[in-house]
Enzyme design. Sequence first.
Site, PDB file in Angstrom:
ATOM      1  N   LEU A  77     -64.729 -34.320  48.083  1.00  0.00           N
ATOM      2  CA  LEU A  77     -64.093 -33.807  49.297  1.00  0.00           C
ATOM      3  C   LEU A  77     -62.717 -34.424  49.533  1.00  0.00           C
ATOM      4  O   LEU A  77     -62.311 -34.652  50.667  1.00  0.00           O
ATOM      5  CB  LEU A  77     -64.993 -34.075  50.514  1.00  0.00           C
ATOM      6  CG  LEU A  77     -66.395 -33.478  50.444  1.00  0.00           C
ATOM      7  CD1 LEU A  77     -67.202 -33.878  51.670  1.00  0.00           C
ATOM      8  CD2 LEU A  77     -66.340 -31.970  50.300  1.00  0.00           C
ATOM      9  N   CYS A  78     -61.994 -34.660  48.483  1.00  0.00           N
ATOM     10  CA  CYS A  78     -60.695 -35.326  48.542  1.00  0.00           C
ATOM     11  C   CYS A  78     -59.591 -34.303  48.274  1.00  0.00           C
ATOM     12  O   CYS A  78     -59.799 -33.325  47.552  1.00  0.00           O
ATOM     13  CB  CYS A  78     -60.668 -36.431  47.480  1.00  0.00           C
ATOM     14  SG  CYS A  78     -59.113 -37.313  47.324  1.00  0.00           S
TER      15      CYS A  78
END
Length: 171
Positions: A42-43
């Site tokens: 989720l970066c």
Amino acid sequence: MGNELLSTARIYTFKIPDAYNNVIDFDQFKNKVILIVNVASLCGFTPQYKELQLLYEKYHERGLEILGFPCNQFGNQEPLQEEEIVESCRRNFGVSFPIMKKTKVNIDCDGHESELYKYLKSEKPGEVGFKGVRWNFEKFIVNRKGEVVARFNSLITPLQLEGFIEQLLSE
């Protein structure tokens, strides 16, 4: 001295579980170039998985190994469990290189830290001497002799490393 170095390089002493708890013996990476990356699902840098896979497909047969180490130490950007991480990587980016068990790339408040990352950081301190990994998708490169030869921050994309990797593969 080349063969002596190959047999004694510390990187080859590590035995680390992959996402499925299969122990990966780094001894199998002798005479290969290894790109080690801490990863997260989720970066903002997560799309780098695609470029990592492109490098893997292009250079694996010439001796490039890529190891992804999921880490949840930066903004809780890796909340998934290991098997979910692997599935997400395969589904979204076609990843076929090994994804390892979640790891602590920096020391946490309980004193836990990956021995591999402790070693990598001691061999190649970061920018302005900061040893800690600053964010997801920081990259370490190990040459065919087992030497940690480079460290790149998250802003450097995998494809920007292609020329350097080609050079190392040719040595």
